[in-house]
Design a protein around this motif. Structure first.
Motif, PDB file in Angstrom:
ATOM      1  N   VAL A  92      57.678 -11.548  46.522  1.00  0.00           N
ATOM      2  CA  VAL A  92      58.262 -12.887  47.259  1.00  0.00           C
ATOM      3  C   VAL A  92      56.934 -13.709  48.152  1.00  0.00           C
ATOM      4  O   VAL A  92      56.467 -12.734  48.834  1.00  0.00           O
ATOM      5  N   ILE A  94      56.167 -16.167  52.055  1.00  0.00           N
ATOM      6  CA  ILE A  94      56.415 -16.512  53.069  1.00  0.00           C
ATOM      7  C   ILE A  94      55.410 -17.366  53.486  1.00  0.00           C
ATOM      8  O   ILE A  94      54.057 -17.273  53.455  1.00  0.00           O
ATOM      9  N   GLU A  98      54.798 -26.079  54.878  1.00  0.00           N
ATOM     10  CA  GLU A  98      56.149 -26.716  53.906  1.00  0.00           C
ATOM     11  C   GLU A  98      55.015 -27.402  52.057  1.00  0.00           C
ATOM     12  O   GLU A  98      55.347 -27.193  51.333  1.00  0.00           O
ATOM     13  N   ARG A 105      55.705 -22.836  44.506  1.00  0.00           N
ATOM     14  CA  ARG A 105      56.770 -23.657  44.173  1.00  0.00           C
ATOM     15  C   ARG A 105      56.172 -23.178  42.379  1.00  0.00           C
ATOM     16  O   ARG A 105      56.541 -23.028  41.713  1.00  0.00           O
ATOM     17  N   GLU A 112      59.078 -16.406  44.616  1.00  0.00           N
ATOM     18  CA  GLU A 112      59.998 -16.776  44.992  1.00  0.00           C
ATOM     19  C   GLU A 112      59.569 -17.481  46.199  1.00  0.00           C
ATOM     20  O   GLU A 112      58.669 -16.097  47.319  1.00  0.00           O
ATOM     21  N   ARG A 114      59.567 -19.151  49.973  1.00  0.00           N
ATOM     22  CA  ARG A 114      60.269 -19.421  51.247  1.00  0.00           C
ATOM     23  C   ARG A 114      58.930 -20.367  52.637  1.00  0.00           C
ATOM     24  O   ARG A 114      58.187 -19.927  52.369  1.00  0.00           O
ATOM     25  N   LYS A 116      59.138 -20.662  56.023  1.00  0.00           N
ATOM     26  CA  LYS A 116      59.755 -19.462  56.569  1.00  0.00           C
ATOM     27  C   LYS A 116      58.877 -18.323  56.966  1.00  0.00           C
ATOM     28  O   LYS A 116      57.466 -18.355  57.108  1.00  0.00           O
TER      29      LYS A 116
END
Length: 240
Positions: A92, A94, A98, A105, A112, A114, A116
């Motif tokens: 993951v 983070i 954006e 991605r 994964e 995000r 965040k």
């Protein structure tokens, strides 16, 4: 128009696979127009030699730990998770950007990602990484940020932190560079329930290391000989 499945069935799969493999990197974005409208056929990261050095060290440390889950805080475009590959089942990343997460991605489909803040996460992981991240955190937020990093690591898990040294000039996008004392102070080792397992000092800058780097890339040429690049990299790893 043919659907994707129909198109593939009617296409020489060998040719399709050749094209597919080229998309491990968005190569169409390599040629671009310079600031004055000149065509540029390459993109160069002048500090790429250093980057590969410390990223390789981090990946090796993750491999030694052998985690089943990894959280990369401040993952940017996902490069670390991409380098880790399939050796870690759950990965993951983070980041607050954006744009960076969108790139991650696309570049690392098995990760994964995000948009965040680490302080809003509740999950815990076998290994947590913060590679060249602490220097981007304002002074007033560093204590809570470090505490959140520690909280995301499971009991018995690992936190891997990489930071720029004070030996290097302060970059204008950084709040600070580090020495050992400042790093341990900001991580609040005892308060956050941490203990130091290992310290590694990476990339020793010398006259010869600068010469090697100048052979690899400079304003006149970029070295592309695979054999010579491997030789220079081996020398670099042994000595620096």
């Amino acid at each position: 128009y043919l659907g994707a499945a129909e198109w593939r069935q009617g296409t020489d799969m060998n040719k399709f696979e050749i094209q597919e493999k080229q998309y491990d990197f968005p190569y169409h974005h390599i040629p671009h127009w310079g600031k004055k409208g000149e065509p540029q056929l390459s993109r160069i990261l002048t500090w790429g030699w250093e980057y590969l050095t410390y990223m390789t060290q981090v990946v090796d440390l993750i491999s030694e730990v052998g985690p089943m889950s990894l959280l990369d805080v401040g993952c940017g475009d996902g490069r670390l998770i991409g380098m880790v590959g399939e050796s870690v089942p759950k990965k993951v990343g983070i980041d607050l950007s954006e744009r960076a997460i969108a790139l991650a991605r696309g570049m690392v489909p098995d990760g994964e990602f995000r948009v965040k803040d680490v302080q809003s996460l509740k999950e815990t992981f076998d290994c947590v990484t913060a590679v060249e991240v602490l220097e981007h955190i304002p002074d007033e937020a560093i204590a809570s940020f470090a505490a959140s990093l520690a909280e995301r690591a499971r009991p018995g898990g690992f936190l891997i932190v990489s930071i720029p040294t004070r030996v290097a000039p302060l970059h204008r996008k950084h709040y600070r560079h580090y020495d050992r004392t400042l790093l341990l102070d900001h991580l609040a080792i005892e308060k956050n329930g941490l203990s130091v397992a290992r310290e590694i000092y990476v990339y020793r800058e010398t006259f010869l290391s600068r010469v090697i780097r100048s052979w690899v890339v400079n304003s006149v040429w970029t070295l592309t000989s695979r054999r010579l690049l491997r030789l220079l990299w081996e020398i670099h790893l042994r000595r620096y």
